[in-house]
Write a protein that holds these residues in place. Structure first.
Motif, PDB file in Angstrom:
ATOM      1  N   ASN B  28      34.271  40.026  38.151  1.00 52.22           N
ATOM      2  CA  ASN B  28      35.361  39.208  37.602  1.00 52.22           C
ATOM      3  C   ASN B  28      36.697  39.936  37.491  1.00 52.22           C
ATOM      4  OD1 ASN B  28      34.189  40.776  35.605  1.00 52.22           O
ATOM      5  ND2 ASN B  28      34.812  39.393  33.991  1.00 52.22           N
ATOM      6  N   THR B  29      36.996  40.727  38.514  1.00 53.86           N
ATOM      7  CA  THR B  29      38.349  41.249  38.620  1.00 53.86           C
ATOM      8  C   THR B  29      39.223  40.156  39.215  1.00 53.86           C
ATOM      9  OG1 THR B  29      37.724  42.138  40.772  1.00 53.86           O
ATOM     10  CG2 THR B  29      37.673  43.662  38.937  1.00 53.86           C
ATOM     11  N   ILE B  30      40.533  40.268  39.026  1.00 49.68           N
ATOM     12  CA  ILE B  30      41.400  39.236  39.584  1.00 49.68           C
ATOM     13  C   ILE B  30      42.255  39.759  40.732  1.00 49.68           C
ATOM     14  CG2 ILE B  30      41.436  37.929  37.426  1.00 49.68           C
ATOM     15  CD1 ILE B  30      44.282  38.864  36.981  1.00 49.68           C
ATOM     16  N   ILE B  80      36.537  42.015  30.714  1.00 50.71           N
ATOM     17  CA  ILE B  80      35.827  42.197  31.989  1.00 50.71           C
ATOM     18  C   ILE B  80      34.346  42.470  31.733  1.00 50.71           C
ATOM     19  CG2 ILE B  80      35.596  43.752  33.978  1.00 50.71           C
ATOM     20  CD1 ILE B  80      38.685  43.981  33.942  1.00 50.71           C
ATOM     21  N   GLY B  83      32.495  39.404  30.932  1.00 53.91           N
ATOM     22  CA  GLY B  83      32.213  38.650  32.164  1.00 53.91           C
ATOM     23  C   GLY B  83      31.042  39.237  32.926  1.00 53.91           C
ATOM     24  N   GLU B  87      27.332  37.619  33.998  1.00 54.91           N
ATOM     25  CA  GLU B  87      26.799  37.629  35.357  1.00 54.91           C
ATOM     26  C   GLU B  87      25.411  38.274  35.398  1.00 54.91           C
ATOM     27  OE1 GLU B  87      28.606  35.296  37.025  1.00 54.91           O
ATOM     28  OE2 GLU B  87      28.342  36.618  38.763  1.00 54.91           O
TER      29      GLU B  87
END
Lengths: 359, 359
Positions: B28-30, B80, B83, B87
């Motif tokens: 979940n990096t952008i 992060i 997130g 996952e």
């Protein structure tokens, strides 16, 4: 402009002569090996000490009145090729073997055919055996792949060169990745590029054009360590590796690309400018600092009705303007171009020496 | 100072949303994938057009009167990690598997022990299984090598981390090279570094600290493309890869090291400054351009008799001075540090997803 100096840089003496056991001394180039170049970075902060802002150049003074020294790449390349020829003879005499270069040419591009012909001719002149595999434009990717594998397995082939660009329908990355690392004389494999970038590492092969640029600088007496270098263009095969190589030589490198704002201002700060963009006359005289050293990798055809073929080759740098500003410059043609082939021959020789453990 | 502008740069619209089939979307990096970042470099020379010299900053104006925005690395890292935990739960629920990280710690260094403890604790918090192999300082190199091979073969291990530095008598390069590329979650393998550098390529793993720095910039709304970036320090594990990564993001990057002359002048030209040297307060306020963005990777202990342990941690950047000059800055501690561990967890998750083809 106010210039404050608050950083003191402590330098250890360069131990260029102290070869490590792992450092591989390349054919008759004079640039030191990358491992020999590795020096500890020792930073201290010391607000009282000052350093010199103005770097020494090969030639200083009223630069606009005098012409730059022009680096004769052809004559340097000839000298290197002559040394390679001698080494090939010695190898043949001692162990009965000679280096072999395999070239894979796909399609009918005129420029590629010329490049390949020149490379094969150059091999012959120094005693390197060459093999050419010509494939048609519409052949399957697997045919090219199989040609690579065949040369990988051939013990008399020490270098494999896939002439780029490949036809658009082929996966260039996949084909290049198939070339045995031990025969990647172009030095384009990402493992070679990674080892080129990383301190303490040494690639099996340094890409030919970047290696040739460094050799021109070193042979012309241009000091690289501590200098500001600007590399214009970031291709995987020239711009990127030359920036990494200059960094390993302890230049302070800035890599410019088409998204760079005000490239002319940044270039004007550089002591060493390497341009590898492929745009005729992109770099004007006003981009260059008086006394800078310019290595022009660009080879761009421009119309010329006075020329036999209707065109002539010019570099990325506007030569007529630059020559009045800089201290040293390579011409186009006759500068970097001949060095690229010389380095290819040298890398092939090195590969054969490594294979046969021939010192 | 006279500024001439003779280069026009044509930019294609960034196609960040157009994912290629090969581009791997990280946890979940952008930040966009490297392949999605690849854009053609189109250079033209046009002496009539002018460009803006002054780049927009997050905050402008009388910068010395106002304090910079401080990037809260801890809170971004927490988001992060949360997130990642989600996952990992989803993976466990769907296929009954969780990611596994193996850590090899050699010797008794207090700092290394602390780092390893923190990493293992962080794994536990997001549901990643961790395995620790502790070896004594005087164990043979082959023991460490064997530990690496054992984890390479263990299918429930998706990431292997050899805590550095290793004892001096060991060949760090040889041991790191033994780590399976598919499990090199630190991203230090030269093949990963080569793929990080080269346009059109994508490494299996981006080194954790550099990846964390980019994520901080992107999440803080700092535009990277076209900006001048200076990276201070060229270590294989931080400075070098962050410079390559910023270049892939289309910054114009200059890499400074201890042989750089006048680093303060060069740094003062930068819109984005990343310091990764390891010298407390090396970068003074006077080194920074008003409005610049500062990412401080340094974590340096300095004596502090008021602190519980007799010392406190400071960055490479003189924070009290910088905060009055720049627009945005990361604190030490609480800036980059927490991001490094979050990226390590993320890389381990990505590796497990790749192994199980879990999307």
């Amino acid at each position: 402009m106010q210039r404050m100096v608050v950083g003191r840089l402590v330098r250890k003496k360069a131990l260029f002569s102290a070869s490590t056991s792992r450092a591989f001394k390349s054919f008759n180039t004079i640039a030191p090996s990358l491992l020999d170049l590795d020096l500890p970075d020792i930073w201290t902060s010391n607000p009282t000490e000052t350093t010199n802002h103005h770097l020494p150049f090969l030639r200083n003074g009223a630069a606009s009145d005098q012409f730059a020294a022009v680096i004769d790449g052809k004559s340097i390349a000839d000298e290197i090729r002559s040394g390679i020829a001698g080494e090939v003879r010695r190898m043949k005499h001692s162990i009965g073997k000679v280096p072999g270069l395999a070239v894979i040419l796909v399609g009918q591009r005129r420029d590629s055919q010329t490049y390949v012909r020149n490379k094969i001719k150059a091999c012959g002149e120094v005693g390197i055996t060459s093999m050419l595999e010509e494939l048609s434009d519409d052949c399957g990717e697997d045919k090219v792949h199989n040609a690579v594998l065949k040369f990988n397995d051939n013990p008399s082939v020490h270098g494999i060169l896939v002439q780029l660009p490949l036809p658009q329908h082929m996966d260039e990355e996949k084909i290049l990745n198939a070339v045995s690392l031990q025969k990647d004389v172009d030095g384009f494999h990402p493992l070679n590029i990674g080892n080129l970038a990383m301190r303490g590492r040494e690639p099996l092969f340094i890409p030919c054009t970047p290696k040739g640029c460094i050799e021109l600088l070193v042979r012309s007496g241009v000091e690289i360590m501590g200098k500001r270098a600007v590399v214009i263009g970031r291709s995987n095969i020239v711009g990127l590796p030359i920036s990494l190589l200059l960094q390993r030589h302890h230049a302070t490198v800035t890599l410019l690309h088409a998204f760079t704002k005000s490239p002319e201002e940044i270039t004007r700060e550089a002591d060493i400018v390497v341009s590898a963009v492929g745009v005729a006359n992109l770099v004007r005289g006003s981009w260059l600092k008086p006394g800078a050293v310019v290595i022009d990798v660009g080879t761009n055809p421009v119309e010329d009705c006075n020329s036999e073929h209707g065109y002539r080759l010019v570099g990325d740098v506007c030569y007529d303007e630059a020559v009045k500003v800089v201290s040293t410059i390579t011409p186009v043609p006759g500068g970097v171009g001949p060095m690229t082939i010389a380095m290819l021959l040298g890398n092939t020789l090195d590969s054969a020496k490594r294979t046969y453990r021939f010192g």
